[in-house]
Design a protein around this motif. Structure first.
Motif, PDB file in Angstrom:
ATOM      1  N   MET A 323       0.827  -1.207   0.000  1.00  0.00           N
ATOM      2  CA  MET A 323       0.000   0.000   0.000  1.00  0.00           C
ATOM      3  C   MET A 323       0.859   1.254   0.000  1.00  0.00           C
ATOM      4  O   MET A 323       0.570   2.240  -0.689  1.00  0.00           O
ATOM      5  N   ASN A 324       1.932   1.238   0.783  1.00  0.00           N
ATOM      6  CA  ASN A 324       2.824   2.390   0.835  1.00  0.00           C
ATOM      7  C   ASN A 324       3.548   2.619  -0.485  1.00  0.00           C
ATOM      8  O   ASN A 324       3.882   3.752  -0.827  1.00  0.00           O
ATOM      9  N   ILE A 325       3.781   1.551  -1.217  1.00  0.00           N
ATOM     10  CA  ILE A 325       4.409   1.688  -2.534  1.00  0.00           C
ATOM     11  C   ILE A 325       3.425   2.265  -3.542  1.00  0.00           C
ATOM     12  O   ILE A 325       3.752   3.193  -4.297  1.00  0.00           O
ATOM     13  N   LYS A 326       2.217   1.749  -3.569  1.00  0.00           N
ATOM     14  CA  LYS A 326       1.232   2.191  -4.556  1.00  0.00           C
ATOM     15  C   LYS A 326       0.617   3.536  -4.193  1.00  0.00           C
ATOM     16  O   LYS A 326       0.276   4.340  -5.075  1.00  0.00           O
ATOM     17  N   TYR A 327       0.442   3.784  -2.897  1.00  0.00           N
ATOM     18  CA  TYR A 327      -0.175   5.035  -2.429  1.00  0.00           C
ATOM     19  C   TYR A 327       0.765   5.689  -1.408  1.00  0.00           C
ATOM     20  O   TYR A 327       0.462   5.744  -0.211  1.00  0.00           O
ATOM     21  N   PRO A 328       1.914   6.206  -1.846  1.00  0.00           N
ATOM     22  CA  PRO A 328       2.932   6.693  -0.900  1.00  0.00           C
ATOM     23  C   PRO A 328       2.512   7.889  -0.062  1.00  0.00           C
ATOM     24  O   PRO A 328       3.149   8.172   0.960  1.00  0.00           O
ATOM     25  N   GLU A 329       1.461   8.579  -0.444  1.00  0.00           N
ATOM     26  CA  GLU A 329       1.017   9.752   0.319  1.00  0.00           C
ATOM     27  C   GLU A 329      -0.220   9.463   1.170  1.00  0.00           C
ATOM     28  O   GLU A 329      -0.773  10.373   1.797  1.00  0.00           O
ATOM     29  N   PHE A 330      -0.658   8.216   1.219  1.00  0.00           N
ATOM     30  CA  PHE A 330      -1.935   7.905   1.857  1.00  0.00           C
ATOM     31  C   PHE A 330      -1.835   7.844   3.380  1.00  0.00           C
ATOM     32  O   PHE A 330      -2.657   8.417   4.087  1.00  0.00           O
ATOM     33  N   PHE A 331      -0.827   7.120   3.893  1.00  0.00           N
ATOM     34  CA  PHE A 331      -0.703   6.920   5.336  1.00  0.00           C
ATOM     35  C   PHE A 331       0.325   7.871   5.948  1.00  0.00           C
ATOM     36  O   PHE A 331       1.362   8.158   5.349  1.00  0.00           O
ATOM     37  N   ALA A 332       0.029   8.308   7.171  1.00  0.00           N
ATOM     38  CA  ALA A 332       0.965   9.183   7.878  1.00  0.00           C
ATOM     39  C   ALA A 332       2.114   8.386   8.487  1.00  0.00           C
ATOM     40  O   ALA A 332       3.219   8.914   8.652  1.00  0.00           O
ATOM     41  N   ALA A 333       1.880   7.124   8.836  1.00  0.00           N
ATOM     42  CA  ALA A 333       2.914   6.271   9.413  1.00  0.00           C
ATOM     43  C   ALA A 333       2.469   4.826   9.351  1.00  0.00           C
ATOM     44  O   ALA A 333       1.271   4.533   9.234  1.00  0.00           O
TER      45      ALA A 333
END
Length: 457
Positions: A323-333
Protein backbone atom coordinates in the motif's frame (compact mmCIF):
# COMPACT_ATOMS: atom_id res chain seq x y z
CA UNK A 1 -6.80 -27.55 38.32
CA UNK A 2 -9.84 -29.76 39.09
CA UNK A 3 -10.70 -32.42 36.52
CA UNK A 4 -14.26 -33.48 35.68
CA UNK A 5 -13.94 -36.31 38.24
CA UNK A 6 -12.48 -33.98 40.90
CA UNK A 7 -15.16 -31.42 40.13
CA UNK A 8 -17.97 -33.92 40.64
CA UNK A 9 -16.39 -35.22 43.84
CA UNK A 10 -16.08 -31.64 45.08
CA UNK A 11 -19.75 -31.08 44.36
CA UNK A 12 -20.76 -34.33 46.06
CA UNK A 13 -18.59 -33.60 49.07
CA UNK A 14 -20.00 -30.13 49.42
CA UNK A 15 -23.51 -31.49 49.18
CA UNK A 16 -22.97 -33.55 52.33
CA UNK A 17 -22.64 -30.43 54.45
CA UNK A 18 -24.65 -27.87 52.54
CA UNK A 19 -28.00 -26.63 53.66
CA UNK A 20 -29.03 -25.29 50.24
CA UNK A 21 -29.18 -27.70 47.32
CA UNK A 22 -31.46 -25.77 44.99
CA UNK A 23 -30.22 -25.23 41.42
CA UNK A 24 -27.94 -22.22 41.19
CA UNK A 25 -30.31 -20.45 38.79
CA UNK A 26 -33.20 -20.54 41.26
CA UNK A 27 -35.02 -17.20 41.43
CA UNK A 28 -35.89 -16.70 45.07
CA UNK A 29 -35.97 -13.89 47.58
CA UNK A 30 -32.55 -14.77 48.92
CA UNK A 31 -30.62 -13.93 45.77
CA UNK A 32 -29.44 -17.14 44.14
CA UNK A 33 -27.61 -16.72 40.86
CA UNK A 34 -29.79 -15.88 37.87
CA UNK A 35 -27.19 -15.90 35.07
CA UNK A 36 -23.56 -16.77 34.44
CA UNK A 37 -21.38 -15.19 31.75
CA UNK A 38 -18.12 -16.49 30.31
CA UNK A 39 -15.57 -13.68 29.92
CA UNK A 40 -12.78 -13.78 27.36
CA UNK A 41 -9.69 -11.66 26.89
CA UNK A 42 -7.35 -11.44 23.90
CA UNK A 43 -3.62 -11.91 24.46
CA UNK A 44 -0.68 -11.68 22.08
CA UNK A 45 -1.18 -15.30 21.06
CA UNK A 46 -4.98 -15.24 20.90
CA UNK A 47 -8.21 -15.25 22.89
CA UNK A 48 -8.56 -17.04 26.23
CA UNK A 49 -11.34 -17.68 28.74
CA UNK A 50 -10.16 -15.72 31.79
CA UNK A 51 -13.18 -15.31 34.07
CA UNK A 52 -16.84 -16.03 34.71
CA UNK A 53 -19.34 -13.47 35.97
CA UNK A 54 -22.12 -14.77 38.22
CA UNK A 55 -25.14 -12.48 38.52
CA UNK A 56 -27.14 -12.80 41.72
CA UNK A 57 -30.62 -11.54 42.58
CA UNK A 58 -29.18 -9.64 45.52
CA UNK A 59 -26.22 -7.35 46.20
CA UNK A 60 -23.13 -9.30 47.23
CA UNK A 61 -20.82 -8.05 49.97
CA UNK A 62 -17.34 -7.93 48.48
CA UNK A 63 -15.31 -7.91 51.70
CA UNK A 64 -16.77 -11.25 52.77
CA UNK A 65 -16.14 -12.96 49.42
CA UNK A 66 -13.66 -15.83 49.09
CA UNK A 67 -12.24 -17.37 45.94
CA UNK A 68 -12.47 -20.69 47.77
CA UNK A 69 -16.25 -20.51 47.47
CA UNK A 70 -16.05 -21.23 43.74
CA UNK A 71 -14.75 -23.93 41.44
CA UNK A 72 -14.67 -23.98 37.65
CA UNK A 73 -14.34 -27.31 35.91
CA UNK A 74 -10.81 -28.04 34.65
CA UNK A 75 -9.67 -24.50 35.47
CA UNK A 76 -7.62 -22.80 38.17
CA UNK A 77 -9.56 -20.17 40.12
CA UNK A 78 -7.25 -17.25 41.01
CA UNK A 79 -9.64 -14.83 42.70
CA UNK A 80 -13.17 -13.53 43.21
CA UNK A 81 -14.53 -10.01 43.59
CA UNK A 82 -17.77 -8.09 43.28
CA UNK A 83 -18.72 -5.90 40.34
CA UNK A 84 -21.59 -3.74 39.16
CA UNK A 85 -21.65 -5.55 35.79
CA UNK A 86 -20.23 -8.58 34.02
CA UNK A 87 -17.22 -6.47 33.01
CA UNK A 88 -14.30 -6.97 35.45
CA UNK A 89 -13.40 -3.30 34.94
CA UNK A 90 -16.52 -2.40 36.94
CA UNK A 91 -15.11 -3.87 40.13
CA UNK A 92 -16.76 -2.42 43.25
CA UNK A 93 -16.99 -2.99 47.00
CA UNK A 94 -20.39 -4.56 46.48
CA UNK A 95 -22.61 -5.45 43.57
CA UNK A 96 -24.92 -8.03 42.04
CA UNK A 97 -22.07 -9.69 40.09
CA UNK A 98 -19.25 -11.87 41.33
CA UNK A 99 -16.28 -12.09 38.96
CA UNK A 100 -14.42 -15.38 39.36
CA UNK A 101 -11.01 -15.01 37.75
CA UNK A 102 -9.22 -17.92 36.08
CA UNK A 103 -5.57 -18.50 35.29
CA UNK A 104 -4.82 -17.60 31.66
CA UNK A 105 -1.95 -20.10 31.86
CA UNK A 106 -4.27 -23.11 32.17
CA UNK A 107 -3.67 -25.51 29.32
CA UNK A 108 -7.30 -25.22 28.18
CA UNK A 109 -7.58 -21.44 28.57
CA UNK A 110 -6.97 -20.73 24.84
CA UNK A 111 -10.10 -21.00 22.70
CA UNK A 112 -8.60 -21.56 19.25
CA UNK A 113 -9.47 -24.95 17.76
CA UNK A 114 -7.49 -26.44 14.89
CA UNK A 115 -9.81 -28.13 12.43
CA UNK A 116 -7.15 -30.39 10.99
CA UNK A 117 -7.13 -28.88 7.50
CA UNK A 118 -4.10 -29.12 5.21
CA UNK A 119 -1.08 -27.35 6.64
CA UNK A 120 1.78 -27.28 4.19
CA UNK A 121 5.00 -25.43 4.81
CA UNK A 122 4.09 -21.83 5.33
CA UNK A 123 0.35 -22.51 5.17
CA UNK A 124 -2.24 -20.82 7.34
CA UNK A 125 -1.65 -23.29 10.14
CA UNK A 126 1.97 -22.18 10.33
CA UNK A 127 1.37 -18.53 10.89
CA UNK A 128 0.49 -17.04 7.55
CA UNK A 129 2.82 -15.70 4.90
CA UNK A 130 5.47 -17.59 6.56
CA UNK A 131 6.29 -21.21 6.79
CA UNK A 132 9.29 -22.36 8.75
CA UNK A 133 11.48 -19.37 9.41
CA UNK A 134 9.18 -16.58 8.30
CA UNK A 135 7.26 -15.15 5.39
CA UNK A 136 7.01 -17.50 2.48
CA UNK A 137 8.91 -20.68 2.89
CA UNK A 138 8.75 -23.56 0.47
CA UNK A 139 5.14 -24.11 -0.41
CA UNK A 140 4.01 -20.85 1.19
CA UNK A 141 0.37 -20.10 1.97
CA UNK A 142 -0.46 -19.75 -1.72
CA UNK A 143 -0.67 -17.02 -4.31
CA UNK A 144 -2.40 -13.70 -3.81
CA UNK A 145 -6.13 -14.18 -4.35
CA UNK A 146 -6.09 -17.89 -3.43
CA UNK A 147 -8.66 -19.08 -0.90
CA UNK A 148 -6.88 -21.45 1.50
CA UNK A 149 -8.31 -24.14 3.74
CA UNK A 150 -9.41 -22.35 6.91
CA UNK A 151 -7.86 -24.40 9.69
CA UNK A 152 -8.66 -22.46 12.88
CA UNK A 153 -12.01 -21.70 14.53
CA UNK A 154 -12.95 -19.86 17.71
CA UNK A 155 -16.01 -21.49 19.33
CA UNK A 156 -17.95 -19.47 21.92
CA UNK A 157 -16.46 -19.70 25.40
CA UNK A 158 -18.25 -21.81 28.01
CA UNK A 159 -17.62 -23.04 31.53
CA UNK A 160 -19.13 -25.20 34.25
CA UNK A 161 -19.19 -23.43 37.62
CA UNK A 162 -19.83 -24.55 41.17
CA UNK A 163 -20.54 -22.27 44.12
CA UNK A 164 -19.22 -24.61 46.76
CA UNK A 165 -18.96 -22.13 49.64
CA UNK A 166 -20.97 -19.30 51.20
CA UNK A 167 -21.68 -15.95 49.57
CA UNK A 168 -22.88 -13.13 51.82
CA UNK A 169 -25.35 -10.48 50.69
CA UNK A 170 -25.50 -6.89 51.89
CA UNK A 171 -28.97 -7.69 53.22
CA UNK A 172 -27.40 -10.04 55.77
CA UNK A 173 -28.55 -13.22 54.08
CA UNK A 174 -25.84 -15.85 53.44
CA UNK A 175 -26.26 -18.10 50.43
CA UNK A 176 -24.72 -21.40 51.36
CA UNK A 177 -22.98 -23.44 48.70
CA UNK A 178 -24.72 -25.87 46.40
CA UNK A 179 -23.84 -29.28 45.04
CA UNK A 180 -25.44 -28.33 41.73
CA UNK A 181 -23.03 -26.95 39.10
CA UNK A 182 -24.31 -24.62 36.42
CA UNK A 183 -23.28 -23.71 32.91
CA UNK A 184 -22.52 -20.32 31.43
CA UNK A 185 -25.28 -19.06 29.12
CA UNK A 186 -23.72 -15.82 27.89
CA UNK A 187 -20.32 -14.66 26.62
CA UNK A 188 -18.66 -11.29 26.99
CA UNK A 189 -15.57 -10.83 24.82
CA UNK A 190 -13.69 -7.90 26.30
CA UNK A 191 -12.87 -5.21 23.68
CA UNK A 192 -13.80 -7.59 20.84
CA UNK A 193 -17.50 -6.94 21.46
CA UNK A 194 -16.87 -3.21 21.03
CA UNK A 195 -16.20 -3.71 17.32
CA UNK A 196 -18.99 -3.65 14.75
CA UNK A 197 -19.08 -6.32 12.03
CA UNK A 198 -19.89 -4.84 8.62
CA UNK A 199 -19.51 -5.41 4.87
CA UNK A 200 -18.27 -3.16 2.08
CA UNK A 201 -19.20 -3.69 -1.56
CA UNK A 202 -16.49 -1.88 -3.45
CA UNK A 203 -17.92 -0.44 -6.68
CA UNK A 204 -14.44 -0.01 -8.16
CA UNK A 205 -13.13 -3.56 -7.76
CA UNK A 206 -16.49 -5.32 -7.39
CA UNK A 207 -15.13 -6.93 -4.24
CA UNK A 208 -17.07 -7.74 -1.06
CA UNK A 209 -14.94 -6.94 1.98
CA UNK A 210 -15.92 -8.04 5.47
CA UNK A 211 -14.55 -5.84 8.21
CA UNK A 212 -14.56 -4.99 11.89
CA UNK A 213 -14.83 -1.35 12.89
CA UNK A 214 -14.25 0.24 16.27
CA UNK A 215 -15.89 3.64 16.60
CA UNK A 216 -14.58 5.74 19.51
CA UNK A 217 -16.94 5.84 22.44
CA UNK A 218 -18.65 9.23 22.77
CA UNK A 219 -17.85 9.82 19.11
CA UNK A 220 -18.25 13.53 18.32
CA UNK A 221 -18.68 14.46 14.63
CA UNK A 222 -17.31 17.91 15.46
CA UNK A 223 -13.90 16.32 16.22
CA UNK A 224 -11.51 14.69 13.75
CA UNK A 225 -10.22 11.27 14.69
CA UNK A 226 -7.25 9.25 13.43
CA UNK A 227 -7.81 5.76 12.01
CA UNK A 228 -5.62 2.69 12.42
CA UNK A 229 -5.84 -0.07 9.82
CA UNK A 230 -4.74 -3.52 11.01
CA UNK A 231 -4.31 -6.41 8.57
CA UNK A 232 -3.91 -9.99 9.79
CA UNK A 233 -1.50 -12.72 8.72
CA UNK A 234 -2.46 -15.52 6.36
CA UNK A 235 -3.00 -17.85 9.34
CA UNK A 236 -6.11 -15.82 10.22
CA UNK A 237 -7.56 -15.94 6.70
CA UNK A 238 -11.25 -16.75 7.11
CA UNK A 239 -14.78 -15.87 6.07
CA UNK A 240 -15.73 -15.47 9.76
CA UNK A 241 -15.54 -11.74 10.32
CA UNK A 242 -14.28 -11.64 13.90
CA UNK A 243 -11.40 -14.08 13.37
CA UNK A 244 -8.86 -11.25 13.09
CA UNK A 245 -10.00 -9.91 16.48
CA UNK A 246 -9.57 -13.25 18.23
CA UNK A 247 -6.17 -14.21 16.82
CA UNK A 248 -4.06 -11.63 18.70
CA UNK A 249 -3.57 -8.01 19.71
CA UNK A 250 -2.98 -6.41 16.32
CA UNK A 251 -6.41 -4.76 16.22
CA UNK A 252 -7.42 -5.07 19.87
CA UNK A 253 -4.55 -3.07 21.41
CA UNK A 254 -5.55 0.21 19.73
CA UNK A 255 -9.14 -0.13 20.98
CA UNK A 256 -8.37 -0.90 24.63
CA UNK A 257 -9.95 1.44 27.19
CA UNK A 258 -6.50 2.70 28.22
CA UNK A 259 -5.37 3.42 24.65
CA UNK A 260 -8.65 5.03 23.73
CA UNK A 261 -8.54 7.25 26.82
CA UNK A 262 -5.09 8.46 25.76
CA UNK A 263 -5.53 8.33 21.98
CA UNK A 264 -9.15 8.14 20.75
CA UNK A 265 -9.20 6.61 17.28
CA UNK A 266 -11.12 4.51 14.81
CA UNK A 267 -9.74 0.99 14.38
CA UNK A 268 -10.39 -0.86 11.13
CA UNK A 269 -9.68 -4.59 10.93
CA UNK A 270 -10.69 -6.20 7.62
CA UNK A 271 -11.30 -9.94 7.59
CA UNK A 272 -9.81 -11.31 4.41
CA UNK A 273 -11.16 -14.56 3.00
CA UNK A 274 -8.22 -14.92 0.61
CA UNK A 275 -4.44 -14.67 0.60
CA UNK A 276 -3.78 -10.94 0.25
CA UNK A 277 -0.01 -10.89 -0.42
CA UNK A 278 2.42 -13.55 -1.56
CA UNK A 279 6.12 -14.28 -1.77
CA UNK A 280 6.30 -13.03 -5.35
CA UNK A 281 5.53 -9.53 -4.02
CA UNK A 282 2.05 -9.54 -5.51
CA UNK A 283 -1.24 -8.65 -3.84
CA UNK A 284 -4.88 -9.43 -4.46
CA UNK A 285 -7.37 -6.69 -5.36
CA UNK A 286 -8.13 -6.53 -1.63
CA UNK A 287 -5.44 -3.84 -1.61
CA UNK A 288 -7.48 -1.34 -3.61
CA UNK A 289 -10.74 -2.45 -1.96
CA UNK A 290 -9.29 -1.71 1.47
CA UNK A 291 -8.03 1.73 0.40
CA UNK A 292 -11.48 2.44 -1.05
CA UNK A 293 -13.10 1.29 2.19
CA UNK A 294 -11.01 3.77 4.18
CA UNK A 295 -12.01 6.54 1.79
CA UNK A 296 -15.66 5.57 2.20
CA UNK A 297 -15.37 5.59 5.99
CA UNK A 298 -13.70 9.01 5.87
CA UNK A 299 -16.76 10.23 3.98
CA UNK A 300 -19.13 8.75 6.56
CA UNK A 301 -17.31 9.67 9.77
CA UNK A 302 -15.17 12.57 10.93
CA UNK A 303 -11.83 10.89 10.23
CA UNK A 304 -8.62 12.91 9.97
CA UNK A 305 -7.12 11.89 6.62
CA UNK A 306 -3.81 13.43 7.69
CA UNK A 307 -3.63 10.81 10.44
CA UNK A 308 -4.31 7.49 8.73
CA UNK A 309 -2.07 4.65 9.94
CA UNK A 310 -1.49 1.11 8.75
CA UNK A 311 -0.07 -1.91 10.52
CA UNK A 312 -0.03 -5.63 9.92
CA UNK A 313 1.77 -8.84 10.72
CA UNK A 314 3.35 -11.19 8.21
CA UNK A 315 1.02 -11.07 5.15
CA UNK A 316 -0.67 -8.00 6.64
CA UNK A 317 2.73 -6.33 6.96
CA UNK A 318 3.45 -7.19 3.34
CA UNK A 319 0.14 -5.64 2.31
CA UNK A 320 1.00 -2.51 4.29
CA UNK A 321 4.29 -2.25 2.39
CA UNK A 322 2.51 -2.72 -0.94
CA UNK A 323 0.00 0.00 0.00
CA UNK A 324 2.82 2.39 0.83
CA UNK A 325 4.41 1.69 -2.53
CA UNK A 326 1.23 2.19 -4.56
CA UNK A 327 -0.17 5.04 -2.43
CA UNK A 328 2.93 6.69 -0.90
CA UNK A 329 1.02 9.75 0.32
CA UNK A 330 -1.94 7.90 1.86
CA UNK A 331 -0.70 6.92 5.34
CA UNK A 332 0.97 9.18 7.88
CA UNK A 333 2.91 6.27 9.41
CA UNK A 334 3.16 2.48 9.38
CA UNK A 335 4.01 -0.18 11.96
CA UNK A 336 5.47 -3.12 10.02
CA UNK A 337 5.67 -6.42 11.91
CA UNK A 338 7.43 -9.55 10.59
CA UNK A 339 7.13 -8.99 6.85
CA UNK A 340 9.23 -8.64 3.72
CA UNK A 341 8.94 -7.45 0.11
CA UNK A 342 11.02 -7.21 -3.03
CA UNK A 343 13.59 -4.52 -2.08
CA UNK A 344 13.77 -3.32 -5.69
CA UNK A 345 10.15 -2.14 -5.39
CA UNK A 346 10.34 -0.12 -2.17
CA UNK A 347 11.91 3.13 -3.37
CA UNK A 348 8.56 5.01 -3.29
CA UNK A 349 8.67 4.51 0.51
CA UNK A 350 11.81 6.59 0.99
CA UNK A 351 9.89 9.46 2.60
CA UNK A 352 7.58 7.24 4.64
CA UNK A 353 7.48 7.21 8.43
CA UNK A 354 7.99 3.62 9.48
CA UNK A 355 8.48 1.58 12.61
CA UNK A 356 9.79 -1.82 11.54
CA UNK A 357 9.96 -4.76 13.95
CA UNK A 358 11.25 -8.25 13.19
CA UNK A 359 12.91 -11.10 15.06
CA UNK A 360 16.42 -12.20 14.20
CA UNK A 361 15.00 -15.74 14.45
CA UNK A 362 12.82 -15.00 11.42
CA UNK A 363 14.90 -16.36 8.54
CA UNK A 364 12.87 -14.56 5.86
CA UNK A 365 11.57 -11.31 7.39
CA UNK A 366 14.88 -10.45 9.07
CA UNK A 367 17.07 -10.53 5.96
CA UNK A 368 14.12 -9.20 3.98
CA UNK A 369 13.88 -6.06 6.10
CA UNK A 370 17.65 -5.71 6.12
CA UNK A 371 17.51 -5.51 2.33
CA UNK A 372 14.58 -3.07 2.35
CA UNK A 373 16.22 -0.68 4.81
CA UNK A 374 19.50 -0.80 2.90
CA UNK A 375 17.69 0.31 -0.27
CA UNK A 376 15.82 3.08 1.54
CA UNK A 377 19.02 4.30 3.21
CA UNK A 378 20.83 4.35 -0.13
CA UNK A 379 17.99 6.53 -1.43
CA UNK A 380 18.61 9.06 1.36
CA UNK A 381 16.28 7.92 4.16
CA UNK A 382 17.44 8.47 7.75
CA UNK A 383 17.11 5.19 9.65
CA UNK A 384 17.78 4.42 13.32
CA UNK A 385 18.53 0.83 14.32
CA UNK A 386 18.43 -1.08 17.60
CA UNK A 387 18.27 -4.62 18.95
CA UNK A 388 15.81 -5.31 21.77
CA UNK A 389 15.08 -8.26 24.03
CA UNK A 390 11.49 -9.46 23.56
CA UNK A 391 11.42 -10.60 27.20
CA UNK A 392 11.84 -7.09 28.59
CA UNK A 393 9.43 -5.51 31.03
CA UNK A 394 7.29 -2.54 30.03
CA UNK A 395 9.79 -0.24 31.76
CA UNK A 396 12.71 -1.71 29.84
CA UNK A 397 10.87 -1.32 26.54
CA UNK A 398 10.14 2.29 27.46
CA UNK A 399 13.81 3.05 28.15
CA UNK A 400 14.91 1.39 24.90
CA UNK A 401 12.25 3.29 22.98
CA UNK A 402 13.33 6.60 24.47
CA UNK A 403 16.91 5.94 23.37
CA UNK A 404 16.08 5.28 19.73
CA UNK A 405 13.34 7.91 19.62
CA UNK A 406 15.86 10.56 20.70
CA UNK A 407 17.53 10.16 17.31
CA UNK A 408 14.34 11.55 15.70
CA UNK A 409 14.55 9.39 12.59
CA UNK A 410 11.48 8.97 10.38
CA UNK A 411 12.31 5.26 10.03
CA UNK A 412 13.12 3.08 13.04
CA UNK A 413 14.27 -0.48 12.49
CA UNK A 414 14.19 -2.68 15.61
CA UNK A 415 15.06 -6.37 15.73
CA UNK A 416 14.44 -8.80 18.57
CA UNK A 417 17.62 -10.54 19.70
CA UNK A 418 17.95 -14.25 18.83
CA UNK A 419 15.93 -16.57 21.04
CA UNK A 420 14.09 -13.84 22.92
CA UNK A 421 10.71 -14.14 21.21
CA UNK A 422 10.47 -17.89 21.83
CA UNK A 423 8.30 -18.63 24.90
CA UNK A 424 9.98 -20.62 27.66
CA UNK A 425 9.64 -24.32 27.07
CA UNK A 426 8.86 -23.95 23.36
CA UNK A 427 11.10 -24.84 20.45
CA UNK A 428 12.36 -22.25 18.01
CA UNK A 429 11.86 -24.64 15.10
CA UNK A 430 9.68 -23.91 12.10
CA UNK A 431 7.90 -20.57 12.06
CA UNK A 432 8.09 -19.99 15.82
CA UNK A 433 10.49 -17.06 15.49
CA UNK A 434 8.13 -15.55 12.94
CA UNK A 435 4.77 -15.97 14.69
CA UNK A 436 6.03 -15.02 18.12
CA UNK A 437 7.19 -11.64 16.85
CA UNK A 438 3.64 -10.30 16.83
CA UNK A 439 2.85 -12.05 20.11
CA UNK A 440 5.10 -9.38 21.65
CA UNK A 441 5.07 -6.54 19.10
CA UNK A 442 1.61 -5.16 19.83
CA UNK A 443 2.18 -5.14 23.60
CA UNK A 444 4.80 -2.36 23.33
CA UNK A 445 2.89 0.82 24.07
CA UNK A 446 5.62 3.38 23.19
CA UNK A 447 5.51 2.22 19.57
CA UNK A 448 1.77 2.87 19.49
CA UNK A 449 2.41 6.30 20.96
CA UNK A 450 5.00 7.01 18.25
CA UNK A 451 2.57 6.07 15.50
CA UNK A 452 -0.02 8.57 16.74
CA UNK A 453 2.55 11.36 16.90
CA UNK A 454 2.99 11.20 13.14
CA UNK A 455 0.92 13.33 10.77
CA UNK A 456 1.00 14.28 7.09
CA UNK A 457 0.09 17.88 7.98
Amino acid sequence: MPTRRDFLILGAGAGAVLTVTAPAFAHDAHGHAKSVTAITEVFGDGVRLTAVAIEYNGTVKGEALSAGSFAVESRTVTGAFTSTSADPADRAAEGPFVIVTLSPEDVNAPLAVKTGGPQGNGGPGNGGNGGPGGPGGKGGPGQAGDIPSYDTTYPPASATVLQSGPVALVSGHVMEGSATPFETTKVENLIVDDFRQLEFNDPETGKLLRYNLFVPKDYDPARRYPLVLFMHDAGATSDVTRTTLFQGLGAICWASPADQAARPAFVLAPQFAEIIADDDSKTSDALDATINLIRALAGEYSIDTDRLYTTGQSGGCMMSIAMNIKYPEFFAASFLVAGQWDPELVRPMVKAKLWILVSQDDSKAFPGQNAITEVLEAEGAKISRATWDARWTAGEFRAAFDAIDAEASPINYVTFAPGTVIPEGETGAGASGHRNTWRVAYTIEPIREWIFRQSKA
